[in-house]
Design an enzyme around this catalytic site. Structure first.
Site: not given
Ligand code: PAF
Length: 291
Positions: A47, A159, A163
């Site tokens: 992050h 990763k 998504q």
């Molecule tokens: O990747 C994540 O942590 C989650 O899927 C996100 C994009 C914050 C959506 O809740």
């Protein structure tokens, strides 16, 4: 130095969507480009690398910390999902994040809520089949967060490859004026992709978990050496490596087109992604490699 610059090391934390939007509006009105990093908290180096990238490309960084219940299936680990808001706040402060959004579930999904975003084909297959409704939940919350924050750019890790494709498609299909920036997967020294879920791994599971990356490396190496590497051969290579580790169970190993995520018969037929999901003990880990 302006008031904004002098105060930029203290993140402003807000939980009410309308207040957070007003704060973002204020910054935009003063000409600042907002870089947005949506997270479910329990922040790790992965992050932080997204936040650093946002810092490079934008004038101001906004981070959301929200464990989105709608992307968890009934049999999934919502309650078990790790949370540590004070630590997350400290990490944000250390990275110079200006705005932290920490809404309650009832603020994002108030009583009577009934609107969802579905990205059709890209949400099927891979994790979409194993986690029904997952990408509907992700697309919905990300669309809502984009509406609240109004960022110029938003940062997602590679990763979570499916998504990333789902969000890119949604942004394009719904004409959302946000640049989606993909950031390379961050790995531990032994290759394990960084994830909040790694914290669940116990004892020997931690070293077993490196089999995902080792399997991907072995496929890449073989594909570079072979004229044609069929998907079934690649899957067999990965299966051998993963099944040699005690306590692992393969959820899927697949070769797909890197953009459309349609199945492919050969690795490296155009640009392909090898994606896998593996249970190590009770913990489900995912990883991928574009070849
Ligand atoms: O990747 C994540 O942590 C989650 O899927 C996100 C994009 C914050 C959506 O809740």
């Amino acid at each position: 130095m302006s008031e904004f610059e002098t105060s930029k090391r203290i993140p402003q934390q807000l939980a009410v969507p309308a207040e957070f939007r007003a704060e973002c509006d204020r910054h935009r009105a003063e000409g600042r480009r907002i870089g947005f990093v949506p997270t479910m908290g329990f922040l790790h180096e992965g992050h932080l690398s997204l936040i650093r990238r946002a810092r490079e490309l934008a004038d101001l960084v906004a981070v959301s910390i929200f464990v989105n219940p709608v992307q968890f299936g009934p049999a999934e680990d919502l309650e078990r999902y790790p949370r540590d808001l004070p630590r997350d706040r400290d990490l944000c402060r250390g990275e110079g994040v200006e705005l932290v959004f920490t809404p309650e579930v009832s603020q994002i999904y108030p009583y009577g809520y009934q609107t969802f975003v579905e990205v059709d084909r890209l949400s099927r297959g891979l994790c979409g089949d194993r986690r029904p409704g997952h990408f509907r939940g992700v697309a919905t919350v990300v669309a809502k967060l984009f509406n609240i924050v109004g960022p110029c750019s938003a940062f997602f890790g590679e990763k979570d490859y499916q998504q990333l494709q789902v969000i890119r498609r949604m942004v394009c299909d719904l004409h959302i004026p946000v640049e989606v920036v993909a950031c390379a997967t961050l790995r531990e020294a032994d290759g394990l992709a960084m994830s909040s879920r790694n914290g669940y791994l116990q004892g020997a599971e931690r070293s077993s978990a490196t089999c995902l990356y080792r399997a991907l490396l072995a496929i890449r190496e073989r594909s570079l050496g072979a004229e044609t590497l069929f998907a079934r051969e690649a899957i067999a290579i990965a299966t051998d490596i993963i099944e040699a580790e005690p306590g692992t169970r393969i959820d899927y190993i697949e070769v797909r087109d890197a953009q459309s995520l349609e199945p492919r018969d050969r690795v490296g037929e155009g640009k392909t992604v090898v994606a896998l999901a593996v249970f190590v003990g009770r913990t489900r880990l995912i990883d991928n490699m574009v070849i």
